[in-house]
Design an enzyme around this catalytic site. Structure first.
Site: not given
Length: 236
Positions: A118, A121, A145
């Site tokens: 991500c 992130c 995810r």
């Protein structure tokens, strides 16, 4: 001895009544194909809370009506997510598995569901020193995810099983690789709790009272938000 026997009998009877009361709910859940669930009291009379791997449900005692999603207490100055507040027990049970970056002068603690694939992130982690300098302690849990059988899940498993989890996490977020490793940590537990808390993307921030804050916020904005939120919810 007699008193002990009577107490045991009463407890057994109460347990039997509880199972009987939940029979209609269990039947409804079975009909819906929900096999793994934990039935608990709800904050509203006539309903039960059902914790599943797919989220939290509220179901009437007769098993005829179901509500999916969080429940809020709006009696105070600010709405309080009572669903997530209830889930704090499960969150704190994973405390030993969290990768923690502790602020030297701690004012706030946030739990971040993260994914190494991500972009935001990565951005959050790059600014860790700034979050910590503002008194924000960051605790990480894994939320792949792409699912529990993804490459990201396997790599995060290796991070969480490393001898030095913080270094392994820092290395991966800096683009380095981590050696495969195995241990008792189950990323599925992190993921399931994230789903129950309402996490649908990363980063997702959970505050100390269970409030979910989706998405990335820069350090200064996060500090301002946490200060204001603390004022609004004090006494709740």
């Amino acid at each position: 001895m007699k008193k002990g026997f009577m107490l045991f009998t009463l407890l057994a009877a109460f347990s039997g009544f509880a199972q009987a009361d939940d029979a209609a709910i269990q039947q409804t859940l079975a009909k819906m194909g929900i096999k793994s669930s934990d039935i608990q009291p709800a904050p509203v009379a006539g309903m039960k809370t059902v914790l599943t791997n797919s989220g939290v449900l509220y179901i009437t005692d007769d098993g005829k009506h179901i509500i999916q999603g969080p429940m809020y207490d709006v009696s105070g100055t600010a709405p309080v997510n009572v669903t997530n507040k209830m889930l704090l027990k499960q969150l704190n049970a994973l405390e030993k598995e969290m990768i923690v970056y502790k602020a030297p002068q701690e004012k706030h603690v946030i739990t971040v569901f993260t994914d190494i694939t991500c972009g935001y992130c990565h951005k959050l982690h790059e600014q860790m020193a700034d979050y910590n300098a503002l008194g924000i302690t960051v605790r990480y849990l894994a939320f792949p995810r792409q699912g529990l059988d993804s490459d990201a899940e396997k790599e995060m498993k290796a991070i969480w099983c490393a001898k030095d989890k913080n270094k392994a996490f820092d290395d991966v977020m800096a683009g380095k690789s981590v050696a495969p490793a195995s241990c008792d940590v189950d990323i599925a537990d992190h993921y399931a709790l994230g789903v129950q808390l309402g996490v649908s993307g990363t980063p997702a921030v959970v505050l100390s009272n269970g409030t979910l804050v989706p998405g990335y916020q820069p350090p200064k904005e996060m500090k301002e938000f946490l200060d204001e939120h603390q004022k609004m919810t004090s006494g709740k």
